[in-house]
Structure formats: structure tokens, C-alpha cells
Scaffold this motif. Structure first.
Motif, PDB file in Angstrom:
ATOM      1  N   LEU A   1      58.809 -15.973  46.711  1.00 48.49           N
ATOM      2  CA  LEU A   1      58.050 -15.245  47.890  1.00 48.49           C
ATOM      3  C   LEU A   1      58.233 -16.146  49.190  1.00 48.49           C
ATOM      4  N   PHE A   2      57.889 -17.282  49.003  1.00 45.07           N
ATOM      5  CA  PHE A   2      58.189 -18.175  50.439  1.00 45.07           C
ATOM      6  C   PHE A   2      59.525 -17.918  50.765  1.00 45.07           C
ATOM      7  N   SER A   3      60.746 -17.886  49.956  1.00 42.83           N
ATOM      8  CA  SER A   3      62.030 -17.627  50.120  1.00 42.83           C
ATOM      9  C   SER A   3      62.312 -16.373  50.970  1.00 42.83           C
ATOM     10  N   ALA A   4      61.714 -15.428  50.459  1.00 39.60           N
ATOM     11  CA  ALA A   4      61.811 -14.141  50.972  1.00 39.60           C
ATOM     12  C   ALA A   4      61.237 -14.172  52.492  1.00 39.60           C
ATOM     13  N   ARG A   5      60.127 -14.823  52.549  1.00 42.99           N
ATOM     14  CA  ARG A   5      59.628 -14.755  53.996  1.00 42.99           C
ATOM     15  C   ARG A   5      60.307 -15.724  54.946  1.00 42.99           C
ATOM     16  N   ARG A   6      60.893 -16.691  54.597  1.00 42.91           N
ATOM     17  CA  ARG A   6      61.647 -17.696  55.323  1.00 42.91           C
ATOM     18  C   ARG A   6      62.995 -16.950  55.660  1.00 42.91           C
ATOM     19  N   ARG A   7      63.450 -16.069  54.993  1.00 42.64           N
ATOM     20  CA  ARG A   7      64.602 -15.470  55.168  1.00 42.64           C
ATOM     21  C   ARG A   7      64.514 -14.101  55.864  1.00 42.64           C
TER      22      ARG A   7
END
Length: 488
Positions: A393-399
Motif C-alpha cells: 500500500l505505502f509503496s503504491a502511494r509513494r510511487r
């Protein structure tokens, strides 16, 4: 361009650079001192554990650690540390694997796979962390499943060995050839007739040996009774085959190997004294262990024994009886006991392996160790799945900036979803495969550790073999992978 600018809210070039490229140093570029430290510490602890040693010195036969079968608590971390170090080293090799796959996919016409592997090769830290998380969880779940199953099967086998069979019934008739009257519902159950009594060997005019005599049917006995793994180097069929003697004058016997009989050899002819009966016997074999029996014992052929000894004259002691031994399936025993009770045979039950199994299963050390492994797996599974979900989830938001650039270049929503699903699927698949290797590695490496802490059953037999229920193991892995796919 508008989409990219709205996502970054800063200079376009800076936003693209920071959003697309990671500043983290790749795992294979970092200094390996931590990996080497964990590998060295785990290796030393594991080596000392296999040597039966403590940190301060080697255990003696009378030390508290030997008497309680509890090893040094620090050394018990050895296998886990060693496998953790192996996992870290494998994670270091992942960037090279990603580069290889990125090069291969770059030569193909598919866009999504090339994007996936290129991104892993460019930013391997996050992918390595996720892979390590999944692999350690999978390895622990696999090991806990194999360990608990192996302990359960071993305890069942040892309970049958200690009792002799699943159930032993006192036989009212003394005729070995008479049909046994079991309840109709138990007609298909395998059974064999046995006579147990005390007897004496007359080795010479100066030496007498008292022993437990077991007269069995060589044909039906192996269908009911067997040796647990690691107890004997012989099969029950091989032991029974030597009792098929063609000599009409000599009664064949197999004797135990101990201090009282160490001067006897196969082929020796001695005399058996049983009540008023004096029977010449021939030693046809020597064996160390046998179900139900310990110390000094002998096994003979029931049909030949009944021909040479008047069974009516045998004065059976409290330790001896005429019995019927039954072989039951694991799930059939409770029902069979109830049916025997309904038939009025409850008072004739002289042995029940289920009761012995409860004693073995309630052993505090076995319960603590099994509970520790299972509880660790049950705690790690939800933490790992939630951790995997949050990382994704956080990877998707960061990307988000990266996604907007890809969409601005023409990537559709379905292609973007396919891109993310393939990323997560590769990490799940790779983590599971590595975890399976870690789990089987634990199975091999934890055996010395288990020999240190698990008490022997039946006085002398220690846990010695891991067994795998492939169906149960496959179901557990499918459920675990299903949790990760749900998180993805």
C-alpha cells in the motif's frame, strides 16, 4: 504532463527523479559485515549445539543439562540465526537475478514484464524485504507443520509399541485355533492370538534364566504388530520368518540380547521349563527390542508351542495371559472400544494404546515445544500478511508519480493493475519458494536441537525421524499464499 505535475506539486524534473528512482543503496552494494556476523554467530552456535555442548563447556553425563535434556538457551538460537543469515545472503543475490530477468524480458515484445523486472533491478531493497518477510513466514509454517505431524505419528507408533498393539483383549479360550468372537461391526479388523507367560531357560545344570515368553502366530502377527521407525533394524516380517522351523523336535525361539543372554548364540540348543513341561528349544535368532517386552524375553511359534506344551497346565501369572491383539485405524479406535464395551468385553481389555498415547501427548516438554512452534507460526502469519499489505500500500502511494508518468506515456488502467499484480505475484512466488527451502532446512538443522530437549519415550527411544504429510502441507501453503494474494 498535467497529471505528473499534480502528483509531484514541485519541479517536474525533480519530481520525476525522486519519484521514479530510489535513493536507497542496493543490498548487494552494502557492506556485508552484518550478514557475515549473523552467519558466523549462527554457525558457531549450531556447531556447539550438535556437539552437545554449552557456551561454558562440554556437558557431562551427570550434568543438569543432560539429566533434564535442556540445552543452553543461547545455543537454541543457532539454527534460526544460521538460516536467517542464509536468507540474507540469498536476498543479496536477488539484484543480479532481477538484472538477468530484466535483460531477458527487454529482448521480448512484452512491456509489462520488462517494467516489472527493470523496477526490481533498479530498486531491489523493497523487493528483498518483502521476499525475506514471506520466506521466513513460509519456512516457519512449513517446519511447524512437519514437526507437529511427525511428533503425532511418532507418539502413536510408540504408544502401539509400548502396549504391543492398538488393543489387547484377554482370551477366554485356550485353543489357539478357535475362532474369536468379536462384535459383528469388528469382523474386518485384523487380529492375532498371543500367549504370554513366565518361563525358565535351563542353559546347563548350574545356570537358569527366568524370562518373559511370548508365543505368537508368525503368519498373522506382522499384520497387527510392527516396529516404529528407528527402533529395530529388522522388519516384523523378517523376525517372524525365522520362527517358521521345520524341526519337529526343537521349539524355535528368538531371545533378547542383554547381560543374562549374551553368551547364547543362534543355533544353541537349550531346555525350556514351563510348569511341569520340559521342552527342548533351539535359538534361531537374537534381537534387542520387541513390542511390549523389555529386559529378558523370548519369542516362539504359537502353533508349535501349543503342540509341545499342555496349555491346560499353564499357571499364568499376573504378568502373563492368553490374549488377542487387535489392529485398528487411528480414527477407529474410539468407536471400537465403545463397541467392545457394548458387547460386554470392557473388563477383558488388558491394553489400550490410546491411553498410552494420552500419556505421551501430555508430556510437558513435548507440549511446550510443539505449542511454541505452532504459536510462533500463528502469530507470524497475520503479522506477515498485514505487513505485506502495508508495504504494498505505502509503496503504491509513494510511487504515484511513477504511475502517472507511465499513464502519461500511454499505459492504461488495466495495464497498470497488471503491472502491480505481477510485481506482487513474483514476490509471493519467490518468497514462497525460498521459504520452502528454509522450512526443509529447518527440518534438517533442528534435529540435533530436538534431540537435546525432547525426552525419550518408553524409557529409551528418542525422536529420530521427520515425516511429511504432503496433502496437509500443500493445503497449508495454499492457504498461506491465498492470504498474501488477498493482501495483494
Amino acid at each position: 504532463i498535467i497529471s505528473v505535475y499534480r502528483s509531484t506539486r514541485r519541479d517536474i524534473l525533480v519530481g520525476q527523479g525522486r519519484g521514479i528512482r530510489s535513493d536507497a543503496t542496493a543490498l548487494n552494494q552494502r557492506h556485508p559485515i552484518w550478514d557475515v556476523f549473523v552467519l558466523t554467530l549462527g554457525g558457531l552456535a549450531f556447531w556447539q549445539l550438535t556437539q552437545g555442548s554449552t557456551i561454558t563447556g562440554k556437558m557431562t553425563d551427570t550434568s543438569a543439562a543432560t539429566l533434564t535434556r535442556i540445552s543452553d538457551l543461547v545455543l537454541l538460537l543457532g539454527p534460526s540465526l544460521l538460516l536467517l543469515a542464509v536468507g540474507l545472503i540469498l536476498i543479496r543475490l536477488l539484484p543480479y537475478l532481477w538484472r538477468l530477468f530484466a535483460r531477458i524480458s527487454g529482448e521480448s515484445r512484452g512491456l509489462i514484464w520488462n517494467l516489472v523486472f527493470t523496477r526490481f533491478a533498479r530498486e531491489p531493497v523493497g523487493a528483498g524485504q518483502v521476499t525475506l518477510l514471506i520466506s521466513l513466514t513460509t519456512g516457519l509454517v512449513l517446519f511447524a507443520s512437519i514437526f507437529t505431524y511427525s511428533i503425532a505419528i511418532w507418539q502413536q507408533a510408540m504408544a502401539r509399541y509400548a502396549v504391543g498393539a492398538d488393543v489387547r483383549l484377554q482370551q477366554l479360550s485356550i485353543d489357539p485355533g478357535q475362532e474369536i468372537n468379536l462384535p459383528d461391526s469388528l469382523d474386518e479388523i485384523k487380529w492375532t492370538q498371543v500367549i504370554r507367560t513366565d518361563a525358565t531357560f535351563l542353559v546347563n545344570e548350574f545356570q537358569r534364566i527366568d524370562f518373559d515368553l511370548l508365543a505368537v502366530d508368525p503368519d498373522s502377527f506382522p499384520l497387527v504388530v510392527s516396529f516404529p521407525a528407528g527402533v529395530s533394524s529388522f522388519t516384523m516380517e523378517a523376525v517372524m520368518s525365522v520362527l517358521q522351523s521345520d524341526s519337529p523336535d526343537l521349539l524355535p525361539v528368538i531371545v533378547s540380547s542383554n547381560v543374562n543372554t549374551n553368551h547364547l548364540n543362534p543355533g544353541d540348543q537349550i531346555t525350556l521349563e514351563l510348569g511341569t513341561a520340559i521342552v527342548p528349544v533351539k535359538i534361531v535368532g537374537i534381537i534387542i527390542n520387541f513390542p511390549l517386552l523389555d529386559d529378558v524375553f523370548a519369542i516362539t511359534n504359537l502353533s508349535q508351542f501349543s503342540q509341545k506344551v499342555d496349555l491346560e497346565t499353564i499357571d499364568l501369572t499376573d504378568q502373563g495371559s492368553r490374549e488377542v491383539w487387535l489392529a485398528l485405524e487411528p480414527g477407529q479406535q474410539e468407536t471400537a472400544i465403545a463397541q467392545l464395551s457394548e458387547a460386554g468385553l470392557e473388563d477383558f481389555i488388558t491394553g489400550n494404546s490410546r491411553e498410552q498415547l494420552e500419556i505421551f501427548s501430555n508430556n510437558l516438554v513435548f507440549r511446550e515445544v510443539a505449542t511454541a512452534f505452532v504459536l510462533s507460526a500463528l502469530i507470524l502469519i497475520p503479522l506477515s500478511v498485514v505487513g505485506f499489505f502495508l508495504i504494498q500500500l505505502f509503496s503504491a502511494r509513494r510511487r504515484r508519480a511513477e504511475f502517472n508518468v507511465l499513464q502519461a506515456m500511454g499505459l492504461s488502467n488495466s495495464q497498470l493493475r497488471s503491472f502491480l499484480v505481477r510485481e506482487g505475484g513474483i514476490l509471493i512466488a519467490l518468497g514462497t519458494l525460498v521459504g520452502i527451502g528454509i522450512g526443509f532446512g529447518l527440518v534438517v538443522m533442528m534435529q540435533p536441537f530436538l534431540l537435546q530437549i525432547l525426552p525419550p519415550l518408553d524409557g529409551e527411544f528418542v525422536f529420530n525421524q521427520f515425516l511429511i504429510n504432503w496433502f496437509d502441507l500443500g493445503v497449508r501453503l495454499i492457504i498461506l499464499v491465498g492470504f498474501y494474494v488477498t493482501g495483494l
